[in-house]
Motif scaffolding. Structure first.
Motif, PDB file in Angstrom:
ATOM      1  N   TRP A  18      22.371  66.031  27.966  1.00 21.21           N
ATOM      2  CA  TRP A  18      20.917  66.080  27.808  1.00 21.21           C
ATOM      3  C   TRP A  18      20.439  64.890  26.968  1.00 21.21           C
ATOM      4  CZ3 TRP A  18      17.635  66.629  23.597  1.00 21.21           C
ATOM      5  CH2 TRP A  18      16.301  66.883  23.906  1.00 21.21           C
ATOM      6  N   ALA A  19      21.149  64.604  25.856  1.00 21.27           N
ATOM      7  CA  ALA A  19      20.772  63.472  25.001  1.00 21.27           C
ATOM      8  C   ALA A  19      20.933  62.152  25.750  1.00 21.27           C
ATOM      9  CB  ALA A  19      21.617  63.466  23.733  1.00 21.27           C
ATOM     10  N   ALA A  20      21.989  62.046  26.554  1.00 19.84           N
ATOM     11  CA  ALA A  20      22.177  60.821  27.338  1.00 19.84           C
ATOM     12  C   ALA A  20      21.046  60.648  28.346  1.00 19.84           C
ATOM     13  CB  ALA A  20      23.523  60.859  28.053  1.00 19.84           C
ATOM     14  N   GLY A  21      20.590  61.750  28.910  1.00 18.54           N
ATOM     15  CA  GLY A  21      19.468  61.674  29.849  1.00 18.54           C
ATOM     16  C   GLY A  21      18.190  61.235  29.165  1.00 18.54           C
ATOM     17  N   VAL A  22      17.964  61.737  27.956  1.00 19.55           N
ATOM     18  CA  VAL A  22      16.770  61.336  27.203  1.00 19.55           C
ATOM     19  C   VAL A  22      16.841  59.851  26.875  1.00 19.55           C
ATOM     20  CG1 VAL A  22      15.556  61.622  25.019  1.00 19.55           C
ATOM     21  CG2 VAL A  22      16.320  63.624  26.282  1.00 19.55           C
ATOM     22  N   LEU A  23      18.002  59.401  26.414  1.00 19.18           N
ATOM     23  CA  LEU A  23      18.152  57.979  26.076  1.00 19.18           C
ATOM     24  C   LEU A  23      18.021  57.087  27.315  1.00 19.18           C
ATOM     25  CD1 LEU A  23      21.029  58.135  23.465  1.00 19.18           C
ATOM     26  CD2 LEU A  23      18.605  57.706  23.055  1.00 19.18           C
ATOM     27  N   LEU A  24      18.581  57.533  28.424  1.00 18.37           N
ATOM     28  CA  LEU A  24      18.466  56.743  29.656  1.00 18.37           C
ATOM     29  C   LEU A  24      17.019  56.674  30.128  1.00 18.37           C
ATOM     30  CD1 LEU A  24      20.015  55.222  31.866  1.00 18.37           C
ATOM     31  CD2 LEU A  24      20.170  57.385  33.094  1.00 18.37           C
ATOM     32  N   THR A  25      16.300  57.780  30.007  1.00 16.05           N
ATOM     33  CA  THR A  25      14.888  57.779  30.381  1.00 16.05           C
ATOM     34  C   THR A  25      14.103  56.808  29.502  1.00 16.05           C
ATOM     35  OG1 THR A  25      15.050  60.060  31.106  1.00 16.05           O
ATOM     36  CG2 THR A  25      12.841  59.215  30.661  1.00 16.05           C
ATOM     37  N   VAL A  30      10.822  51.893  28.891  1.00 22.84           N
ATOM     38  CA  VAL A  30      10.265  50.919  27.953  1.00 22.84           C
ATOM     39  C   VAL A  30      10.429  49.533  28.563  1.00 22.84           C
ATOM     40  CG1 VAL A  30      10.508  49.898  25.663  1.00 22.84           C
ATOM     41  CG2 VAL A  30      10.745  52.353  25.967  1.00 22.84           C
ATOM     42  N   PRO A  31       9.353  48.765  28.678  1.00 28.15           N
ATOM     43  CA  PRO A  31       9.477  47.435  29.279  1.00 28.15           C
ATOM     44  C   PRO A  31      10.301  46.509  28.396  1.00 28.15           C
ATOM     45  CG  PRO A  31       7.265  47.768  28.443  1.00 28.15           C
ATOM     46  CD  PRO A  31       7.985  49.076  28.286  1.00 28.15           C
ATOM     47  N   ALA A  32      11.101  45.719  29.036  1.00 23.53           N
ATOM     48  CA  ALA A  32      11.952  44.781  28.316  1.00 23.53           C
ATOM     49  C   ALA A  32      11.134  43.576  27.876  1.00 23.53           C
ATOM     50  CB  ALA A  32      13.099  44.319  29.210  1.00 23.53           C
ATOM     51  N   GLY A  33      11.440  43.084  26.704  1.00 24.23           N
ATOM     52  CA  GLY A  33      10.781  41.874  26.235  1.00 24.23           C
ATOM     53  C   GLY A  33      11.357  40.669  26.958  1.00 24.23           C
TER      54      GLY A  33
END
Length: 57
Positions: A18-25, A30-33
């Motif tokens: 679940w935590a990996a899914g949140v981090l992957l989302t 988030v747009p990359a700089g």
């Protein structure tokens, strides 16, 4: 209120997934700089003596 989240954390592995899914989302949304953009370096100002009698161009 937290009833549906109790099933997720029944085991450590489910919690990790679940935590990996949140981090992957978060990573995917988030747009990359574009990296640090280098500002053009301003030209060095030409020193003029304000007390000079003649102005050199």
């Amino acid at each position: 209120m937290f009833r549906k989240y109790q099933n997720v954390f029944r085991s450590r592995w489910r919690a990790l997934w679940w935590a990996a899914g949140v981090l992957l989302t978060a990573y995917c949304t988030v747009p990359a700089g574009h990296g640090p953009e280098k500002a053009p370096t301003p030209a060095a100002p030409h020193h003029t003596n304000p007390w000079a009698l003649e102005k050199h161009g």
